[in-house]
Write a protein that holds these residues in place. Structure first.
Motif, PDB file in Angstrom:
ATOM      1  N   LEU A  18      10.362  -8.934   3.591  1.00 45.60           N
ATOM      2  CA  LEU A  18       9.934  -7.822   4.729  1.00 45.60           C
ATOM      3  C   LEU A  18       8.461  -7.336   3.783  1.00 45.60           C
ATOM      4  N   SER A  19       7.985  -7.443   2.274  1.00 44.51           N
ATOM      5  CA  SER A  19       6.950  -7.506   2.107  1.00 44.51           C
ATOM      6  C   SER A  19       5.587  -8.360   3.037  1.00 44.51           C
ATOM      7  N   SER A  22       4.562  -6.536   5.666  1.00 39.95           N
ATOM      8  CA  SER A  22       3.865  -4.837   5.130  1.00 39.95           C
ATOM      9  C   SER A  22       2.480  -5.074   5.282  1.00 39.95           C
ATOM     10  N   ASP A  47       9.864   4.720   2.013  1.00 40.12           N
ATOM     11  CA  ASP A  47      10.850   3.623   1.834  1.00 40.12           C
ATOM     12  C   ASP A  47       9.860   2.106   2.301  1.00 40.12           C
ATOM     13  N   THR A  49      10.439  -1.064   2.978  1.00 39.01           N
ATOM     14  CA  THR A  49      10.443  -1.442   3.779  1.00 39.01           C
ATOM     15  C   THR A  49       9.762  -1.027   5.057  1.00 39.01           C
TER      16      THR A  49
END
Length: 182
Positions: A18-19, A22, A47, A49
């Protein structure tokens, strides 16, 4: 059989970190949190994520989802201030007072050109005040009192208009006072 390549591609995309999706501000805040010991679990809800750090406790954002305030005062954190804090370009208020932060103040905090107030007082910070603070033209209040700072007050700071600096109870060489109004 034509569904198999599509399904495989979908599964591959779901496994991507998910980075890649992000927010750079969230990445910077999360990297900072990883430097800290958090005995009271204040940052438990941070979080990585989540794409948007505006939902995290002690982080305030504007209507465009830009982090403009970080308020982590008096939470008994230990650790060091990292250069990643300098990656918050919209930050106006940095409140890190009353913890047990140690080490040097990162030069990268001088990148926070929208900063109005920075409170690093009542920690265990050492070393000198970064010369890069001279770039903080919007800065009005700088609290550095009650640390272990050394050296002299950088001339660049004394040239900032409308800045009030509180730096008593440190180990500076040269004149020291309760505040400085250029």
């Amino acid at each position: 059989m034509s569904r198999l390549p599509t399904l495989s591609l979908l599964l591959l995309l779901l496994q991507c970190p998910l980075s890649s999706l992000s927010n750079s501000q969230g990445d910077a805040l999360y990297a900072f949190s990883r430097r800290l010991s958090d005995p009271n679990n204040v940052l438990e809800g941070w979080d990585p994520t989540l794409v948007d750090p505006c939902t995290w406790f002690h982080v305030t954002c504007d209507s465009n989802h830009n982090v403009f305030r970080l308020d982590l005062g008096n939470h008994n954190f230990t650790g060091t201030l990292g250069p990643e804090l300098g990656q918050l370009p919209y930050l106006q208020y940095l409140e890190l007072y009353g913890n047990k932060f140690s080490g040097k103040i990162p030069q990268e905090l001088g990148n926070l050109i929208n900063l109005i107030g920075m409170d690093l007082s009542n920690n265990q910070l050492e070393g000198s005040i970064p010369n890069s603070f001279g770039k903080l033209k919007s800065l009005k209040f700088l609290w550095l009192n009650n640390n272990e700072l050394t050296g002299s007050i950088p001339r660049e700071i004394t040239l900032l208009k409308n800045l009030v600096v509180f730096f008593e109870n440190n180990k500076f060489s040269g004149p020291e006072g309760k505040g400085l109004v250029p």
